[in-house]
Design an enzyme around this catalytic site. Structure first.
Site, PDB file in Angstrom:
ATOM      1  N   HIS A  14      34.770  28.183  -8.034  1.00  0.00           N
ATOM      2  CA  HIS A  14      35.498  26.972  -8.479  1.00  0.00           C
ATOM      3  C   HIS A  14      35.025  25.792  -7.637  1.00  0.00           C
ATOM      4  CE1 HIS A  14      39.304  24.964 -10.081  1.00  0.00           C
ATOM      5  NE2 HIS A  14      38.715  24.058  -9.329  1.00  0.00           N
ATOM      6  N   HIS A  16      33.900  21.408  -7.640  1.00  0.00           N
ATOM      7  CA  HIS A  16      33.711  20.078  -8.229  1.00  0.00           C
ATOM      8  C   HIS A  16      32.495  19.435  -7.592  1.00  0.00           C
ATOM      9  CE1 HIS A  16      37.702  20.079 -10.169  1.00  0.00           C
ATOM     10  NE2 HIS A  16      38.031  20.826  -9.131  1.00  0.00           N
ATOM     11  N   ARG A  18      31.051  16.462  -9.136  1.00  0.00           N
ATOM     12  CA  ARG A  18      30.902  15.082  -9.617  1.00  0.00           C
ATOM     13  C   ARG A  18      29.523  14.900 -10.241  1.00  0.00           C
ATOM     14  NH1 ARG A  18      36.101  15.714  -9.179  1.00  0.00           N
ATOM     15  NH2 ARG A  18      36.971  15.337  -7.120  1.00  0.00           N
ATOM     16  N   ASN A  42      35.457  18.339 -15.148  1.00  0.00           N
ATOM     17  CA  ASN A  42      36.301  17.138 -15.234  1.00  0.00           C
ATOM     18  C   ASN A  42      35.567  15.887 -14.779  1.00  0.00           C
ATOM     19  OD1 ASN A  42      36.386  18.152 -12.593  1.00  0.00           O
ATOM     20  ND2 ASN A  42      38.380  17.245 -12.167  1.00  0.00           N
ATOM     21  N   LYS A 100      37.653  25.544 -19.175  1.00  0.00           N
ATOM     22  CA  LYS A 100      38.709  25.210 -18.228  1.00  0.00           C
ATOM     23  C   LYS A 100      39.888  24.578 -18.954  1.00  0.00           C
ATOM     24  CE  LYS A 100      40.688  24.344 -14.242  1.00  0.00           C
ATOM     25  NZ  LYS A 100      40.251  23.648 -13.047  1.00  0.00           N
ATOM     26  N   HIS A 137      44.013  25.702 -14.690  1.00  0.00           N
ATOM     27  CA  HIS A 137      44.761  24.957 -13.677  1.00  0.00           C
ATOM     28  C   HIS A 137      46.230  25.208 -13.996  1.00  0.00           C
ATOM     29  CE1 HIS A 137      45.446  21.506 -10.831  1.00  0.00           C
ATOM     30  NE2 HIS A 137      46.641  21.712 -11.350  1.00  0.00           N
ATOM     31  N   HIS A 175      42.774  28.544  -8.044  1.00  0.00           N
ATOM     32  CA  HIS A 175      43.386  27.999  -6.824  1.00  0.00           C
ATOM     33  C   HIS A 175      44.888  28.279  -6.748  1.00  0.00           C
ATOM     34  CE1 HIS A 175      44.190  24.790  -9.665  1.00  0.00           C
ATOM     35  NE2 HIS A 175      42.979  24.301  -9.594  1.00  0.00           N
ATOM     36  N   LEU A 220      45.819  19.149  -5.283  1.00  0.00           N
ATOM     37  CA  LEU A 220      46.643  19.734  -6.342  1.00  0.00           C
ATOM     38  C   LEU A 220      46.026  21.044  -6.806  1.00  0.00           C
ATOM     39  CD1 LEU A 220      47.637  16.627  -8.499  1.00  0.00           C
ATOM     40  CD2 LEU A 220      49.139  18.011  -7.050  1.00  0.00           C
ATOM     41  N   ASP A 248      37.361  25.140  -4.614  1.00  0.00           N
ATOM     42  CA  ASP A 248      37.940  23.927  -5.197  1.00  0.00           C
ATOM     43  C   ASP A 248      37.550  22.703  -4.377  1.00  0.00           C
ATOM     44  OD1 ASP A 248      39.274  22.387  -7.044  1.00  0.00           O
ATOM     45  OD2 ASP A 248      41.255  22.736  -6.205  1.00  0.00           O
ATOM     46  N   HIS A 252      36.144  13.168  -2.870  1.00  0.00           N
ATOM     47  CA  HIS A 252      36.619  11.831  -3.263  1.00  0.00           C
ATOM     48  C   HIS A 252      36.173  10.858  -2.175  1.00  0.00           C
ATOM     49  CE1 HIS A 252      39.358  12.934  -6.581  1.00  0.00           C
ATOM     50  NE2 HIS A 252      39.640  14.007  -5.866  1.00  0.00           N
ATOM     51  N   ALA A 264      43.980  13.296  -5.286  1.00  0.00           N
ATOM     52  CA  ALA A 264      44.208  14.685  -4.881  1.00  0.00           C
ATOM     53  C   ALA A 264      42.872  15.398  -4.725  1.00  0.00           C
ATOM     54  CB  ALA A 264      45.050  15.394  -5.929  1.00  0.00           C
TER      55      ALA A 264
HETATM   56 ZN   LIG Z   1      39.641  22.167  -9.068  1.00  0.00          ZN
END
Ligand SMILES: [Zn+2]
Length: 345
Positions: A14, A16, A18, A42, A100, A137, A175, A220, A248, A252, A264
């Site tokens: 899992h 991210h 970007r 996402n 997802k 999620h 998560h 989150l 996860d 950011h 988050a």
């Molecule tokens: Zn995530």
């Protein structure tokens, strides 16, 4: 106790990444440690089609630093309007491992998420038929439900009925953060697993408020109680193959975290295996780390286990206050604090 720990190269189930310069800044951290990662869809706009997933995958592969091998495992972002034909395209493409489910409004860039899972039953049925995994999620999003109770409510209201309605669909409860989630997964039918992040193994919710409000500990699902943390640690270190590694890691830019309305997510890719080594060692269960990190996830997804290894050394190092993040900076987990395990190769 040995000062070296060699294990099969792990995967991150899992992640991210970007896109663009931000992705290029963070990808090396993951690629140095992990052979593969399940890439979250996402983006803005979200990765809702196989074509978008193919293009995103090409951009990731082009950004892998020379000398490293890294395989992105792609996912599609489920919306109320996903056609079942898209599931067939994803399966045929070969590089999409799952879809997802973001309940609309649950977390970063989830506005296009599913408003009611009943709307996607046909898509879930097709996923079960062709063998794609559903990544969930697991939080309800109603204003009336306390932020700390949203995972537990999701189990009762959405996940348990969904798992029962689709008895052959493989589902990863992503998560997980609560004792209730651990117990649900333990008691669930075959084909239900869960990922666990390093922050939920290392911290309870006091960390968000220790000495003042600390936005870099906001993620989150949000950090939970000490009892929940113990349940997660016990699950991760139990040798139960239904629980496996998923950082996860969610980068950011610093100014979007240190903000009146901070985003988050916690960035952990720079120490994506070292943080787990710390958590497992504190629990007296370092010997259980290799299977959690490198075996159980691959087995769940029906993919071969990696053949090469990585080595960690018991040698303290301190993650910097921030890393480069395209045109910005990013604050990592354990910034300025000592971590006891280092990646040596
Ligand atoms: Zn995530």
């Amino acid at each position: 106790m040995s000062d070296l720990l060699t294990l099969r190269r792990p995967d991150d189930w899992h992640l991210h990444l970007r896109d663009g310069a931000a992705m290029q800044a963070v990808l090396p951290h993951t690629a140095q440690r992990f052979a593969r990662a399940v890439i979250m869809p996402n983006l803005k706009p979200p990765v809702t089609t196989t074509t978008l997933a193919r293009e995103y995958r090409d951009r990731i592969r082009a950004a892998v630093p020379q000398g490293l091998r890294f395989e992105p495992l792609m996912t599609l972002y489920l919306t109320d309007n996903m056609p079942t034909a898209e599931i067939d395209r994803a399966r045929e493409a070969g590089f999409v491992v799952g879809c997802k489910l973001y309940p609309a409004g649950a977390t970063t860039h989830s506005d296009a998420g599913v408003t009611d899972v009943a709307r996607i039953d046909a898509v879930l049925e097709r996923m079960a038929e062709v063998g794609l995994v559903l990544q969930v999620h697991g939080e309800v999003t109603h204003e009336a439900v306390d932020v700390f109770d949203r995972e537990q409510r999701f189990i009762d209201d959405v996940l348990a009925p969904l798992v029962a309605r689709h008895p052959t669909l493989r589902v990863v409860f992503e998560h997980i953060t609560t004792r209730a989630a651990v117990e649900f997964v333990r008691g669930a039918r075959a084909g239900v697993g869960a990922t666990i992040t390093p922050q939920h193994l290392l911290y309870n919710r006091n960390e968000i408020f220790r000495g003042g409000i600390r936005p870099h500990y906001y993620c989150l699902p949000i950090l939970k109680t000490e009892d929940d943390r113990h349940a997660l640690l016990e699950a991760a270190t139990s040798g139960d193959p239904r629980f496996f590694l998923g950082t996860d890691s969610a980068p950011h830019a610093r100014h979007t975290k240190e903000n009146a309305c901070g985003c988050a997510g916690m960035y952990s890719a720079h120490a994506g295996i070292e943080l787990y080594a710390l958590a497992f060692e504190r629990a007296g269960a370092l010997a259980r780390l290799p299977a959690f990190a490198a075996d159980f996830g691959a087995d769940f997804y029906g993919l071969p286990r990696n053949e090469d290894t990585i080595t960690l050394q018991r040698r303290p190092w301190t993650p910097p206050a921030s890393y480069d993040f395209g045109t910005d900076r990013i604050v990592p987990m354990f910034a300025g604090e000592s971590l006891n395990w280092s990646l040596v190769s």
